[in-house]
Design a protein around this motif. Structure first.
Motif, PDB file in Angstrom:
ATOM      1  N   ASP A 167      13.073   9.941 -10.042  1.00  0.00           N
ATOM      2  CA  ASP A 167      13.740   9.449  -8.832  1.00  0.00           C
ATOM      3  C   ASP A 167      13.875  10.521  -7.734  1.00  0.00           C
ATOM      4  OD1 ASP A 167      15.603  11.031 -10.052  1.00  0.00           O
ATOM      5  OD2 ASP A 167      17.244   9.577  -9.919  1.00  0.00           O
ATOM      6  N   TRP A 168      13.021  11.537  -7.759  1.00  0.00           N
ATOM      7  CA  TRP A 168      13.112  12.609  -6.764  1.00  0.00           C
ATOM      8  C   TRP A 168      12.708  12.146  -5.363  1.00  0.00           C
ATOM      9  CZ3 TRP A 168       9.013  14.029  -3.766  1.00  0.00           C
ATOM     10  CH2 TRP A 168       7.744  13.625  -4.193  1.00  0.00           C
ATOM     11  N   ASN A 169      11.907  11.105  -5.255  1.00  0.00           N
ATOM     12  CA  ASN A 169      11.356  10.658  -3.977  1.00  0.00           C
ATOM     13  C   ASN A 169      12.291   9.638  -3.317  1.00  0.00           C
ATOM     14  OD1 ASN A 169       9.851   9.684  -1.859  1.00  0.00           O
ATOM     15  ND2 ASN A 169       8.040   9.210  -3.063  1.00  0.00           N
ATOM     16  N   LEU A 217      13.248   3.084  -8.030  1.00  0.00           N
ATOM     17  CA  LEU A 217      12.785   2.487  -9.277  1.00  0.00           C
ATOM     18  C   LEU A 217      13.693   1.321  -9.682  1.00  0.00           C
ATOM     19  CD1 LEU A 217      11.867   5.751 -11.222  1.00  0.00           C
ATOM     20  CD2 LEU A 217      10.375   4.258  -9.892  1.00  0.00           C
ATOM     21  N   ASN A 218      14.708   1.053  -8.862  1.00  0.00           N
ATOM     22  CA  ASN A 218      15.630  -0.064  -9.081  1.00  0.00           C
ATOM     23  C   ASN A 218      14.968  -1.348  -8.567  1.00  0.00           C
ATOM     24  OD1 ASN A 218      17.620  -2.067  -8.449  1.00  0.00           O
ATOM     25  ND2 ASN A 218      19.198  -0.485  -8.589  1.00  0.00           N
ATOM     26  N   LEU A 219      14.815  -2.344  -9.435  1.00  0.00           N
ATOM     27  CA  LEU A 219      14.102  -3.578  -9.073  1.00  0.00           C
ATOM     28  C   LEU A 219      14.734  -4.295  -7.882  1.00  0.00           C
ATOM     29  CD1 LEU A 219      11.737  -5.450  -9.752  1.00  0.00           C
ATOM     30  CD2 LEU A 219      13.263  -6.675 -11.317  1.00  0.00           C
ATOM     31  N   VAL A 220      16.059  -4.324  -7.816  1.00  0.00           N
ATOM     32  CA  VAL A 220      16.742  -4.995  -6.697  1.00  0.00           C
ATOM     33  C   VAL A 220      16.409  -4.296  -5.377  1.00  0.00           C
ATOM     34  CG1 VAL A 220      19.004  -5.576  -5.715  1.00  0.00           C
ATOM     35  CG2 VAL A 220      18.592  -5.864  -8.165  1.00  0.00           C
ATOM     36  N   LEU A 221      16.423  -2.966  -5.369  1.00  0.00           N
ATOM     37  CA  LEU A 221      16.099  -2.211  -4.155  1.00  0.00           C
ATOM     38  C   LEU A 221      14.622  -2.362  -3.784  1.00  0.00           C
ATOM     39  CD1 LEU A 221      18.171   1.046  -4.708  1.00  0.00           C
ATOM     40  CD2 LEU A 221      18.758  -0.943  -3.321  1.00  0.00           C
ATOM     41  N   ILE A 222      13.753  -2.419  -4.785  1.00  0.00           N
ATOM     42  CA  ILE A 222      12.320  -2.619  -4.522  1.00  0.00           C
ATOM     43  C   ILE A 222      12.098  -3.961  -3.842  1.00  0.00           C
ATOM     44  CG2 ILE A 222      10.062  -3.002  -5.609  1.00  0.00           C
ATOM     45  CD1 ILE A 222      10.953  -0.977  -7.778  1.00  0.00           C
ATOM     46  N   VAL A 223      12.692  -5.026  -4.403  1.00  0.00           N
ATOM     47  CA  VAL A 223      12.564  -6.365  -3.814  1.00  0.00           C
ATOM     48  C   VAL A 223      13.167  -6.369  -2.408  1.00  0.00           C
ATOM     49  CG1 VAL A 223      13.324  -8.777  -4.003  1.00  0.00           C
ATOM     50  CG2 VAL A 223      12.449  -7.576  -6.020  1.00  0.00           C
ATOM     51  N   GLY A 224      14.320  -5.705  -2.241  1.00  0.00           N
ATOM     52  CA  GLY A 224      14.950  -5.616  -0.929  1.00  0.00           C
ATOM     53  C   GLY A 224      14.039  -4.982   0.109  1.00  0.00           C
ATOM     54  N   VAL A 231       0.849  -1.203   0.000  1.00  0.00           N
ATOM     55  CA  VAL A 231       0.000   0.000   0.000  1.00  0.00           C
ATOM     56  C   VAL A 231       0.880   1.246   0.000  1.00  0.00           C
ATOM     57  CG1 VAL A 231      -1.659   1.338   1.360  1.00  0.00           C
ATOM     58  CG2 VAL A 231      -1.996  -1.123   1.043  1.00  0.00           C
ATOM     59  N   PHE A 232       1.869   1.273   0.908  1.00  0.00           N
ATOM     60  CA  PHE A 232       2.773   2.423   0.968  1.00  0.00           C
ATOM     61  C   PHE A 232       3.513   2.606  -0.357  1.00  0.00           C
ATOM     62  CE2 PHE A 232       7.180   3.777   1.389  1.00  0.00           C
ATOM     63  CZ  PHE A 232       7.002   5.075   1.850  1.00  0.00           C
ATOM     64  N   PHE A 233       4.060   1.518  -0.884  1.00  0.00           N
ATOM     65  CA  PHE A 233       4.867   1.596  -2.098  1.00  0.00           C
ATOM     66  C   PHE A 233       4.061   2.148  -3.272  1.00  0.00           C
ATOM     67  CE2 PHE A 233       6.402  -0.186  -6.102  1.00  0.00           C
ATOM     68  CZ  PHE A 233       7.717   0.265  -6.096  1.00  0.00           C
ATOM     69  N   PHE A 234       2.868   1.599  -3.485  1.00  0.00           N
ATOM     70  CA  PHE A 234       2.086   2.033  -4.652  1.00  0.00           C
ATOM     71  C   PHE A 234       1.538   3.452  -4.481  1.00  0.00           C
ATOM     72  CE2 PHE A 234       2.086  -2.602  -5.382  1.00  0.00           C
ATOM     73  CZ  PHE A 234       2.723  -2.575  -6.615  1.00  0.00           C
ATOM     74  N   LEU A 235       1.195   3.845  -3.259  1.00  0.00           N
ATOM     75  CA  LEU A 235       0.788   5.240  -3.033  1.00  0.00           C
ATOM     76  C   LEU A 235       1.961   6.187  -3.270  1.00  0.00           C
ATOM     77  CD1 LEU A 235      -1.510   5.051   0.135  1.00  0.00           C
ATOM     78  CD2 LEU A 235      -2.178   5.665  -2.198  1.00  0.00           C
ATOM     79  N   SER A 236       3.132   5.821  -2.748  1.00  0.00           N
ATOM     80  CA  SER A 236       4.317   6.656  -2.921  1.00  0.00           C
ATOM     81  C   SER A 236       4.730   6.723  -4.388  1.00  0.00           C
ATOM     82  CB  SER A 236       5.462   6.110  -2.063  1.00  0.00           C
ATOM     83  OG  SER A 236       6.520   7.024  -2.005  1.00  0.00           O
ATOM     84  N   LEU A 237       4.597   5.611  -5.098  1.00  0.00           N
ATOM     85  CA  LEU A 237       4.913   5.583  -6.525  1.00  0.00           C
ATOM     86  C   LEU A 237       3.957   6.486  -7.313  1.00  0.00           C
ATOM     87  CD1 LEU A 237       6.698   4.337  -8.747  1.00  0.00           C
ATOM     88  CD2 LEU A 237       5.007   2.487  -8.911  1.00  0.00           C
ATOM     89  N   ALA A 238       2.666   6.415  -6.966  1.00  0.00           N
ATOM     90  CA  ALA A 238       1.671   7.259  -7.642  1.00  0.00           C
ATOM     91  C   ALA A 238       1.958   8.737  -7.400  1.00  0.00           C
ATOM     92  CB  ALA A 238       0.264   6.900  -7.162  1.00  0.00           C
ATOM     93  N   VAL A 239       2.310   9.091  -6.161  1.00  0.00           N
ATOM     94  CA  VAL A 239       2.647  10.486  -5.845  1.00  0.00           C
ATOM     95  C   VAL A 239       3.897  10.900  -6.598  1.00  0.00           C
ATOM     96  CG1 VAL A 239       3.466  12.007  -3.995  1.00  0.00           C
ATOM     97  CG2 VAL A 239       1.493  10.522  -3.603  1.00  0.00           C
TER      98      VAL A 239
END
Length: 198
Positions: free
Chosen positions: A38-40, A45-52, A17-25
């Motif tokens: 990548d301002w936030n 937006l790096n897949l490895v960091l997202i999975v991490g 929920v947090f990730f998708f809201l933050s991504l939308a913002v």
């Protein structure tokens, strides 16, 4: 009491929920104000960091139950054993391995739903995501050879400090969100005081 399955699902759901809201913002602000995507610093937006971050949220969603014989305890002590073995035999970080082993014993010494189920711990424990990168990257960080006040002074003059802290922010937030999901499912997060007998 919520079970192991509910806690790992809770950690992943809360962080999703947090990730998708933050991504939308992030996308909306980037489009409206012309900022780079990548301002936030709260997401990547790096897949490895997202999975991490999702793994961190899941693990912190399980962490509070490490103080009782549970699946969570088995997961964490397996991870800690592998990490400690690597610190000793691969990296030769004997002091770090000793400290990890020492701190790994603390939850076992406390009562169930003690400090591991605390809102203060929920804020402080993920702070390791700030402390460890600073410790590993700070050029003059050497316990024993530098006085503490000199060390703190050099830390605040270190030019990379803001970057290191910003890079760690997404993992810190993932940890807090995962931890908060556990406390919420156990009915602790929003409870103002403990009920007698529980």
């Amino acid at each position: 009491m919520s079970m192991f399955r509910e806690h790992w699902i809770g950690g992943l759901t809360a962080y999703s929920v947090f990730f998708f809201l933050s991504l939308a913002v992030s996308i909306s602000v980037s489009i409206i104000f012309g900022l780079p995507f990548d301002w936030n610093p709260t997401i990547s937006l790096n897949l490895v960091l997202i999975v991490g971050c999702f793994v961190v949220a899941l693990l912190f969603g399980l962490w509070p139950d490490v103080d009782i014989k549970s699946k969570s305890q088995k997961v964490f002590y397996t991870v800690l054993f592998v990490l400690n073995t690597a610190l000793i035999f691969v990296f030769k970080f004997y002091v770090a391995a000793a400290l990890l082993g020492l701190f790994a014993m603390l939850p076992i010494l406390s009562r169930h739903r003690g400090w591991t189920h605390s809102r203060i711990t929920m804020i402080l424990l993920p702070g390791l995501f700030f402390v460890i990168p600073v410790y590993l990257e700070h050029p003059t960080w050497s316990i024993g050879s530098v006085e503490l006040h000199d060390l703190i002074d050099s830390l605040f003059k270190w030019e990379r400090l803001p970057d290191v802290l910003l890079d760690s922010l997404m993992f810190y937030l993932a940890g807090v969100i995962g931890y908060a999901s556990h406390l919420y499912l156990d009915g602790i997060l929003f409870r103002l005081r403990r009920t007698k007998g529980k």
